[in-house]
Design an enzyme around this catalytic site. Structure first.
Site, PDB file in Angstrom:
ATOM      1  N   LYS A  74       0.818  -1.212   0.000  1.00  0.00           N
ATOM      2  CA  LYS A  74       0.000   0.000   0.000  1.00  0.00           C
ATOM      3  C   LYS A  74       0.855   1.268   0.000  1.00  0.00           C
ATOM      4  CE  LYS A  74      -1.023   0.259   4.992  1.00  0.00           C
ATOM      5  NZ  LYS A  74      -0.116  -0.858   5.362  1.00  0.00           N
ATOM      6  N   VAL A  90       3.645   1.636  -1.706  1.00  0.00           N
ATOM      7  CA  VAL A  90       3.990   1.829  -3.120  1.00  0.00           C
ATOM      8  C   VAL A  90       2.786   2.390  -3.870  1.00  0.00           C
ATOM      9  CG1 VAL A  90       4.687   0.668  -5.245  1.00  0.00           C
ATOM     10  CG2 VAL A  90       5.746   0.031  -3.074  1.00  0.00           C
ATOM     11  N   LYS A 128       1.429  10.189   6.354  1.00  0.00           N
ATOM     12  CA  LYS A 128       1.300   8.950   7.122  1.00  0.00           C
ATOM     13  C   LYS A 128       1.187   9.390   8.578  1.00  0.00           C
ATOM     14  CE  LYS A 128       2.365   4.344   7.925  1.00  0.00           C
ATOM     15  NZ  LYS A 128       2.124   3.116   7.184  1.00  0.00           N
ATOM     16  N   GLU A 184      -1.981   7.630   4.249  1.00  0.00           N
ATOM     17  CA  GLU A 184      -1.747   6.190   4.350  1.00  0.00           C
ATOM     18  C   GLU A 184      -1.951   5.722   5.788  1.00  0.00           C
ATOM     19  OE1 GLU A 184       1.625   2.715   3.732  1.00  0.00           O
ATOM     20  OE2 GLU A 184       2.091   4.775   3.129  1.00  0.00           O
ATOM     21  N   GLY A 185      -2.806   4.734   5.953  1.00  0.00           N
ATOM     22  CA  GLY A 185      -3.015   4.139   7.259  1.00  0.00           C
ATOM     23  C   GLY A 185      -1.865   3.228   7.642  1.00  0.00           C
TER      24      GLY A 185
END
Length: 209
Positions: A15, A17, A32, A99-100
């Protein structure tokens, strides 16, 4: 402000990438909020390398934890308490890709799961999934967990070698759009990622309905 949250059915599925490719394709900022594990790098360093975005578009984490573990455990080891008010969405000019950490039901604290944070934000989620065996179950369970919290789902993105049936049946059963499949890349660099993203990932249909 256009915001997309990138999550996954599991950790280590690619994820980061995908998030790098998406941020580059949109010319977005990348964030993030919770990084757990920074040896040798955190995900924002990976995205900075792969996206080609200016440094100003790579936002600092709200929490940068040293232990590669579930955020609730990494925070405990580091002696840090993760607070919801520090996870407010940053205000940026233009699109934002978030992003998680780990999968949808990874705990952030003793009371809060990653999916709960997504529900708090109320922004559309892109679920990244492997194409390999087991992905139907993992994907549908993740989608059910998101829907149980009324998290909007933009669609699913597959990562890995082609598997036509898995790529067909999951979007059909879940009634969500597919962004296509990002293949595994060797070498993996900004040029190969941008080319693969342009060739294999469909942005127009999921974004524009």
């Amino acid at each position: 402000m256009t915001i997309f949250v990138v999550t996954g059915t599991d950790t280590g599925i690619g994820k980061t990438v995908f998030a790098a490719g998406l941020a580059a394709a949109l010319g977005a900022h990348y964030w993030k909020p919770i990084q757990a594990g920074v040896d040798p790098d955190g995900d924002k360093e990976v995205v900075a390398r792969l996206s080609g975005l200016p440094a100003s578009h790579i936002l600092p984490e709200a929490y940068r934890l040293t232990t590669p573990a579930s955020p609730h455990l990494a925070a405990r080891i580091d002696g840090v308490e993760i607070a919801l008010d520090r996870l407010a969405l940053p205000q940026v000019d233009g699109p934002l890709v978030i992003e998680g950490a780990g999968g949808v039901l990874v705990p952030i604290s003793e009371e809060l799961l990653m999916a709960d944070l997504f529900a708090h934000w109320g922004q559309p989620v892109i679920l990244c999934a492997r194409t390999a065996l087991g992905t139907i179950n993992h994907s549908l369970l993740s989608i059910e967990a998101l829907r149980a919290r009324n998290v909007p789902i933009a669609g699913i993105a597959f990562i890995g070698q082609a598997h036509a049936e898995n790529e067909r049946i999951i979007p059909q059963l879940a009634a969500i759009p597919s962004f296509g499949r990002l293949p595994l890349l060797d070498p993996l660099d900004p040029a190969t990622l941008a080319a693969a993203f342009a060739a294999h990932v469909r942005l127009s249909d999921p974004f524009n309905g």
